[in-house]
Design an enzyme around this catalytic site. Structure first.
Site, PDB file in Angstrom:
ATOM      1  N   ASP A  64       0.786  -1.236   0.000  1.00  9.40           N
ATOM      2  CA  ASP A  64       0.000   0.000   0.000  1.00  9.40           C
ATOM      3  C   ASP A  64       0.822   1.292   0.000  1.00  9.40           C
ATOM      4  OD1 ASP A  64      -1.487  -2.182   0.800  1.00  9.40           O
ATOM      5  OD2 ASP A  64      -2.579  -1.136   2.360  1.00  9.40           O
ATOM      6  N   ASP A 260     -11.972  -6.173   0.883  1.00  8.47           N
ATOM      7  CA  ASP A 260     -11.104  -7.269   1.285  1.00  8.47           C
ATOM      8  C   ASP A 260     -11.522  -8.595   0.650  1.00  8.47           C
ATOM      9  OD1 ASP A 260      -9.051  -8.480   2.852  1.00  8.47           O
ATOM     10  OD2 ASP A 260     -10.543  -9.134   4.303  1.00  8.47           O
TER      11      ASP A 260
END
Length: 580
Positions: A64, A260
């Site tokens: 990320d 997710d």
């Protein structure tokens, strides 16, 4: 911070994907590393697949983008990084700086586990610049009880233009999961914003059973935070990771979440009432799995920042994971890249975002080849010759559909209205002959006319869509991208909002080709798709670029400019950047 759960692993196995799935973290808690050294010590083996101008450190695992910001003339990119290997683990906040979003200087990691409130990990978060000019990082720490808590960090020396060192106050954590909160799914705080009442606000991603939540917290001093009475927004789509919330004009806000369960991101456009802290998505747009996406390919855990040097330009960063195996990543010595930073704007009709590579990337363009007004007949293809290497290129093209009456176009199957574009493209890939299309580019193609290896980036036009309109499908099809075994080669796709009657049948395409990345922008950024591919034949100067048309109708290339791209500079010497 995305987490690699056993649910996702099982899903991937069922989907026959490799062990290097597009997820950020492992389920087990990482070990606590000592302070690591700078990331640019040793170069990984160059096997022809490392990118030249997409951001990636010289070696090891990244995921990320974190804390991205522009501060006093310097762009800061923090990102999740494993300083010990090319698999997820030992995560720290690595740090790189730039003056142009192209060339980067690698600095020592800014945040790493040192305290009880982050002893088991320093996961994703954001940066906020306070009114007095002080930047502050808010990040998720994994404490000694494996709870996900939110912590702050401040620069040690504001006179240092690179903000190399960061200090974590002893009063951390500043936000802990309250009663009834899922302490194992409580992460990724957004950039904070100041309300009319003088209170700071930010959003954290969490879930309640299958319901994803963007929970809102308020603070007067950035030290003590209290939850709002209700979430900013929620959806029945599983855990919401890496939320992002920001205005795109005076009346519209964007709420983006990373899912997710499905490993893609979607966003809504809506109205935010600053007085009541309520967000209402536009009811005419989908809100959920069928919602708008930044990118319909391998793109996750994204984060935007406001570039105050460019008239308040909003810039988007996103992470692209590998699609080969963990064993391949270990052999390469690296895993993960960041997508090219993209300028984000609201479309003129206010119904979607438009993304375009930041203009600075064009400074890497070198020699180029031009093609103008070339008719590509049904079943034909031709090579765009003249590039020293088509493995590192920037291609801008426009295709014109010649059959504007759409006599030969396939009818849009009503059964497809309830499925996503990826399912349609899987049924109608690059080699499935159609009426109007498929037509577009074969990139990273082998020199035998792409017979052994090629990645197809293409359009297909259907008739009889809603209201009788044309339906334009854009696809990245890597099914023939490599002769290697064990690769995850999904076909990615999105529909393109373009009225061919108004454009004279023209559709624009830009594709950034960078060894193992194919990043495409349809109709000037209305639809974006990023793919990871690993050719074995079409590597380096052996890669070729072709235009193809597998439809019955002829297509004209009204213009095409293919530019060779120089590599960006990644250094660890700040003096070098200062002198240049």
């Amino acid at each position: 911070m995305a987490i690699r759960t056993w649910t996702w692993v099982v899903f991937l196995l069922l989907a026959l994907v490799s062990s290097s799935s597009p997820s950020c973290l492992a389920a087990e808690a990482p070990s606590s590393p000592q302070q690591p050294s700078a990331a640019a010590d040793d170069l990984a083996v160059d096997d022809g697949l490392r990118t030249g101008y997409h951001f990636q450190p010289p070696k090891h695992w990244i995921n990320d983008p974190n804390g991205v910001m522009y501060y006093k003339g310097v762009y800061h990119l923090f990102y999740q990084y494993n300083p010990k290997g090319a698999v997820w683990g030992n995560i720290v906040w690595a740090h790189a700086v730039s003056t142009d979003l192209v060339d980067w200087v690698m600095l020592p990691p800014a945040i790493y586990p040192t305290a009880p409130f982050d002893v088991n990990g320093c996961w994703s978060g954001s940066a906020t610049v306070l009114p007095d000019g002080t930047p502050v990082i808010m990040y998720t720490g994994i404490d000694g009880e494996n709870r996900q808590v939110q912590n702050v960090a401040y620069p040690k020396d504001l006179s240092d233009p690179y903000l190399r060192e960061w200090v974590k106050p002893d009063y951390n954590p500043v936000i802990s999961p309250g009663p009834g909160m899922n302490a194992a799914a409580f992460r990724d705080p957004t950039t904070a914003w100041l309300g009319p009442d003088g209170l700071w606000r930010l959003v954290i991603g969490t879930k309640d059973n299958h319901r994803g939540l963007a929970v809102l917290y308020r603070s007067r001093d950035f030290k003590r935070w209290a939850p709002a009475n209700r979430a900013l927004h929620s959806g029945d789509t599983g855990m919401w990771e890496c939320p992002d919330f920001y205005p795109v004009n005076d009346t519209k806000h964007v709420l983006k979440v990373s899912l997710d369960l499905t490993r893609f991101e979607y966003y809504t456009l809506g109205e935010y009432d600053r007085d009541t802290d309520t967000y209402t998505p536009d009811p005419s747009l989908a809100d959920g799995n069928d919602g708008l996406r930044y990118d319909y390919g391998n793109f996750y855990a994204s984060k935007t920042f406001l570039d105050t040097s460019k008239q308040q330009q909003r810039v988007l960063w996103g992470w692209a994971n590998e699609s080969d195996s963990t064993a391949d990543d270990i052999r390469k010595g690296w895993a993960g890249v960041q997508a090219i930073p993209r300028k984000v704007t609201l479309s003129p009709d206010g119904r979607q975002l438009v993304q375009w590579p930041v203009a600075e990337i064009e400074s890497l363009r070198g020699a180029h080849v031009n093609v103008t007004d070339v008719l590509v007949k049904s079943g034909h293809h031709f090579e765009v010759a003249g590039l020293a290497s088509a493995s590192q290129a920037d291609v801008e093209a426009a295709f014109q559909v010649m059959d504007m009456d759409m006599d030969k176009a396939e009818a849009f199957d009503p059964a497809w209205r309830g499925v996503d574009a990826q399912a349609v493209c899987a049924a109608r890939g690059a080699d499935a002959k159609g009426g109007v299309g498929p037509f577009g580019l074969w990139v990273l193609a082998s020199g035998d006319g792409g017979q052994e290896e090629r990645t197809a980036v293409f359009f297909r036009v259907f008739k009889d869509g809603d209201g009788g309109k044309h339906v334009v499908l854009m696809c990245n099809d890597p099914s023939m991208s490599s002769k290697a075994d064990g690769l995850y080669k999904p076909t990615f796709a999105g529909f393109v909002d373009v009225d061919l009657a108004k454009t004279g049948g023209k559709i624009a395409l830009r594709t950034l080709i960078d060894h193992s990345v194919v990043e495409s922008f349809g109709e000037y950024g209305k639809t974006c798709i990023l793919s990871r591919v690993y050719p074995t034949k079409a590597v380096g100067d052996k890669a070729r670029l072709y235009v193809f048309n597998n439809g019955e109708s002829d297509v004209k290339v009204t213009h095409l400019n293919a530019y060779e791209m120089r590599s960006a500079k990644i250094t660890s010497d700040t003096a070098e950047q200062t002198s240049t």
